[in-house]
Design an enzyme around this catalytic site. Structure first.
Site, PDB file in Angstrom:
ATOM      1  N   GLU A  52     -57.988  17.953  -6.884  1.00 59.48           N
ATOM      2  CA  GLU A  52     -57.460  18.681  -7.987  1.00 59.48           C
ATOM      3  C   GLU A  52     -56.969  18.221  -9.140  1.00 59.48           C
ATOM      4  O   GLU A  52     -57.106  18.629 -10.184  1.00 59.48           O
ATOM      5  CB  GLU A  52     -56.839  20.123  -7.510  1.00 59.48           C
ATOM      6  CG  GLU A  52     -57.296  20.853  -6.359  1.00 59.48           C
ATOM      7  CD  GLU A  52     -57.373  20.480  -5.059  1.00 59.48           C
ATOM      8  OE1 GLU A  52     -56.965  19.332  -4.792  1.00 59.48           O
ATOM      9  OE2 GLU A  52     -57.807  21.209  -4.203  1.00 59.48           O
ATOM     10  N   PHE A 114     -49.548  30.800   5.106  1.00 61.97           N
ATOM     11  CA  PHE A 114     -50.235  29.503   5.182  1.00 61.97           C
ATOM     12  C   PHE A 114     -50.716  29.103   3.712  1.00 61.97           C
ATOM     13  O   PHE A 114     -51.221  30.128   3.110  1.00 61.97           O
ATOM     14  CB  PHE A 114     -51.504  29.854   6.064  1.00 61.97           C
ATOM     15  CG  PHE A 114     -52.343  28.636   6.016  1.00 61.97           C
ATOM     16  CD1 PHE A 114     -51.958  27.712   6.499  1.00 61.97           C
ATOM     17  CD2 PHE A 114     -53.758  28.901   5.356  1.00 61.97           C
ATOM     18  CE1 PHE A 114     -52.741  26.450   6.446  1.00 61.97           C
ATOM     19  CE2 PHE A 114     -54.605  27.445   5.392  1.00 61.97           C
ATOM     20  CZ  PHE A 114     -54.233  26.514   6.036  1.00 61.97           C
ATOM     21  N   GLN A 115     -50.330  27.971   3.478  1.00 61.97           N
ATOM     22  CA  GLN A 115     -50.716  27.749   2.133  1.00 61.97           C
ATOM     23  C   GLN A 115     -50.081  28.448   0.739  1.00 61.97           C
ATOM     24  O   GLN A 115     -50.605  28.603  -0.143  1.00 61.97           O
ATOM     25  CB  GLN A 115     -52.454  27.543   1.629  1.00 61.97           C
ATOM     26  CG  GLN A 115     -52.779  26.431   2.422  1.00 61.97           C
ATOM     27  CD  GLN A 115     -54.448  26.104   2.352  1.00 61.97           C
ATOM     28  OE1 GLN A 115     -55.183  26.910   1.869  1.00 61.97           O
ATOM     29  NE2 GLN A 115     -54.931  24.862   2.602  1.00 61.97           N
ATOM     30  N   LYS A 164     -54.638  36.570  -3.689  1.00 57.73           N
ATOM     31  CA  LYS A 164     -56.153  36.959  -3.178  1.00 57.73           C
ATOM     32  C   LYS A 164     -56.543  38.466  -3.017  1.00 57.73           C
ATOM     33  O   LYS A 164     -57.876  38.724  -3.516  1.00 57.73           O
ATOM     34  CB  LYS A 164     -56.126  36.424  -1.658  1.00 57.73           C
ATOM     35  CG  LYS A 164     -57.368  36.447  -1.141  1.00 57.73           C
ATOM     36  CD  LYS A 164     -57.490  35.596   0.265  1.00 57.73           C
ATOM     37  CE  LYS A 164     -58.911  35.413   0.691  1.00 57.73           C
ATOM     38  NZ  LYS A 164     -58.902  34.619   1.887  1.00 57.73           N
ATOM     39  N   MET A 476     -49.522  -4.047 -16.832  1.00 51.42           N
ATOM     40  CA  MET A 476     -48.502  -3.636 -17.675  1.00 51.42           C
ATOM     41  C   MET A 476     -46.811  -3.690 -17.019  1.00 51.42           C
ATOM     42  O   MET A 476     -46.004  -4.410 -17.642  1.00 51.42           O
ATOM     43  CB  MET A 476     -48.395  -2.219 -18.119  1.00 51.42           C
ATOM     44  CG  MET A 476     -47.461  -2.056 -19.448  1.00 51.42           C
ATOM     45  SD  MET A 476     -47.459  -3.068 -20.668  1.00 51.42           S
ATOM     46  CE  MET A 476     -48.593  -2.321 -21.712  1.00 51.42           C
TER      47      MET A 476
END
Ligand SMILES: Cc1ncc(C[n+]2csc(CCOP(=O)(O)OP(=O)(O)O)c2C)c(N)n1
Length: 567
Positions: A52, A114-115, A164, A476
């Site tokens: 993502e 959940f999640q 949802k 760097m």
């Protein structure tokens, strides 16, 4: 009136915002919307990323290349938190993206379902605005408002978290036409007459003026006005990293980049100037150095869309919160036509001194240097590609050795300095500008953070050329260790996979370059393939990017590359 599901409403609203591509990754809490996408695939193309973070950077790259809003979509919990680095990157560079995340059903919010993650809480400090939609009747208006906020005023990322059950619910779809009214949100547009008069007084009487041009010129579409101001008032223009492209870098009045790894002449001019005209930039610490000694002789005018930037880091005589293009158009009729030949010739002396220190003039005994690679990429792409860099030495070398002619052609993470940005952002840029040649210029370190998107590039057959500048170090950081940590190179030497084999394993044609005489061939190779290609440039391991203003030092206290013959 049609009765639609929440998911269909989301997609209908995206269509009305002109969205034709979005970048994302599915999961349980966003699955109703993914299911609805099947009916919209011919109008909104969904790009399946491999992480993502890549989706957020792709949306950002799309936005930076086009000036339009980029869209990323992810599921709840880990999907949403994986977006965060990309959102913070867009926030720091004022890039307009809208992120849509699924959330657990309303009834489960707060139960450690959940999640479940409090995504509006997590992203509050790194979004321009965010929403948790708790009522389906507000969904369409919320999406409209989100796009409005992302693209107006100082652009930035907006996140919409959608439970949802809201996606699954149904309601009559009435698209909210009409003006968006947000109490307390009125991006400033014009300057008042007193401020214009005060600014003109300073501009018309300055002897050693410098314009500082930033990302706001590009995002605000003010490149033409900038040029007119510079040419009419005879004022040289210094660019921030994100301002590159605001003015053609071969223009006689362009001093190119300022700041930590900027042109010495640019920094010296700022320190000696009697007037700074700062346009769409925010006096970041990487461009000012020590604020106490910054531009000590200069009066300052600051024009920026965000009122909170005025007098934030640098106190100014004239501060104008307004749209930079509108305000420049107000100023221009009053700007006296003049030249500053002495000032410019003084600056030219500094430029000549820099030319003598240029690494491209040194005999490097056949070693391949990153400056040579980037300068040859510039030469063989006619200086006209969209380059998207990652973060590190190669980013600064790009800024120094790839002069840009047009706005929106250098995309780079300036504010957050996010390694892993370059490659996915280049994919996003190519979706936004399919007719342009796009090069991702990345280091061996940063590329490894998001190279899983090679599979995305292959699946989409997206024509992005990847130049991996491989110095076998986190270059760097190694440079900082060399200068400031007595050469203790801890945790910077870096093993990499065989990038050519790796690319080929993904189905990406690749080649390796070890000598400068292969440069033209490598660009021709990349151009000959209609799809992603990777070129690994094996450069010198221990290069140093000069000049360098040590963090917090005075802007003109630069560590310089010795001249030829000097130690
Ligand atoms: C996500 C992230 N982690 C750490 C850093 C700190 N950092 C800045 S530059 C750099 C080294 C980059 O190495 P590489 O990608 O190989 O590019 P090079 O400097 O060699 O061109 C690091 C670790 C960062 N900017 N971003």
């Amino acid at each position: 009136m049609a009765v639609l599901t929440g998911s269909e409403i989301i997609l209908e609203c995206l269509l009305r915002e002109g969205v034709d591509v979005m970048f994302g990754y599915p999961g349980g809490a966003i699955l109703p919307t993914y299911d609805a996408m099947t009916k919209y695939e011919d109008r909104i193309h969904h790009v399946l990323v491999r992480h993502e973070q890549g989706a957020a950077h792709m949306a950002d790259g799309y936005a930076r290349a086009t000036g339009k809003v980029g869209v990323a979509i992810a599921t709840s919990g880990p999907g949403a938190t994986n977006l965060v680095t990309g959102i913070a990157t867009a926030m720091m560079d004022s890039s307009p993206i809208v992120c849509i995340t699924g959330q657990v059903p309303r009834g489960a919010i707060g139960s450690d379902a959940f999640q479940e993650t409090d995504v509006t809480g997590v992203t509050l400090p790194v979004t321009k605005h965010n929403y948790l939609v708790m009522n389906i009747e507000e969904l369409a208006y919320t999406i409209r408002e989100a796009f409005h906020i992302a693209r107006t005023g100082r652009p930035g990322p907006v996140l919409i978290d959608i439970p949802k059950d809201i996606q699954q619910g149904t309601t009559e779809f009435i698209y909210p036409e009409g003006e968006i009214r947000l109490p307390g949100y009125r991006p400033p547009q014009e300057a008042n007459g007193d401020d214009i008069a005060a600014a003109l007084e300073l501009i018309n009487h300055a002897k050693k003026p410098v314009i500082l041009a930033g990302h706001g010129i590009i995002m605000g579409g003010a490149a033409q006005e900038l040029r007119e101001l510079a040419e009419r008032s005879g004022t040289p223009v210094s660019l921030t990293l994100l301002g590159k492209g605001a003015m053609p870098e071969d223009h006689p009045l362009c001093l190119r980049m300022m700041g930590m790894h900027g042109e010495a002449a640019s920094n010296k001019a700022i320190q000696e100037a009697d007037l700074l005209i700062a346009l769409g930039m925010r006096f970041d610490d990487r461009v000012t150095g020590n604020l106490k000694t910054y531009a000590p002789h200069a009066k300052k005018i600051h024009i920026d869309i965000d009122p909170s930037e005025i007098n934030k880091n640098v106190r100014v005589e004239v501060g104008i919160a307004g749209d930079v293009r509108t305000v420049l158009a107000q100023l221009l009729p009053g700007v006296k036509s003049q030249q500053h030949p002495e000032w410019l010739s003084h600056i030219r002396d500094w430029q000549e001194d820099s030319d003598e220190r240029d690494i491209l003039r040194h005999d490097t005994g056949g070693k391949l240097l990153s400056a040579q690679v980037i300068n040859d990429l510039w030469k063989y792409t006619n200086g006209d590609a969209i380059t998207v860099t990652d973060v590190g030495q190669h980013q600064m070398v790009e800024a120094q050795y790839y002069p840009h002619k047009r706005p929106h052609t250098l995309l780079t993470s300036g504010g957050l300095g996010t390694m892993g940005f370059g490659f996915p952002a280049a994919i996003g840029a190519k979706f936004g500008k399919p007719d342009e040649e796009v090069w991702a210029i990345v280091g061996d370190g940063g590329f490894q953070m998001t190279l899983c998107e090679l599979a995305t590039a292959v699946q989409e057959n997206i024509n992005v050329n990847i130049a991996v500048i491989n110095n076998a170090y986190l270059g760097m950081v190694r440079q900082w260790q060399e200068f400031f940590y007595e050469e203790r190179y801890h945790a910077t030497p870096m093993i990499s996979p065989d990038f050519v084999k790796l690319a080929e394993a993904y189905g990406v044609p690749a080649m390796r370059v070890t000598h400068r005489d292969q440069m033209q061939e490598s660009v021709e190779f990349a151009r000959s393939i209609n799809g992603p290609t990777l070129i690994e440039y094996k450069v010198e391991k221990e290069e140093v990017v000069y000049p360098m203003v040590p963090a917090g030092a005075d802007l003109d206290a630069m560590i310089r590359r010795p001249k030829l013959g000097e130690k």
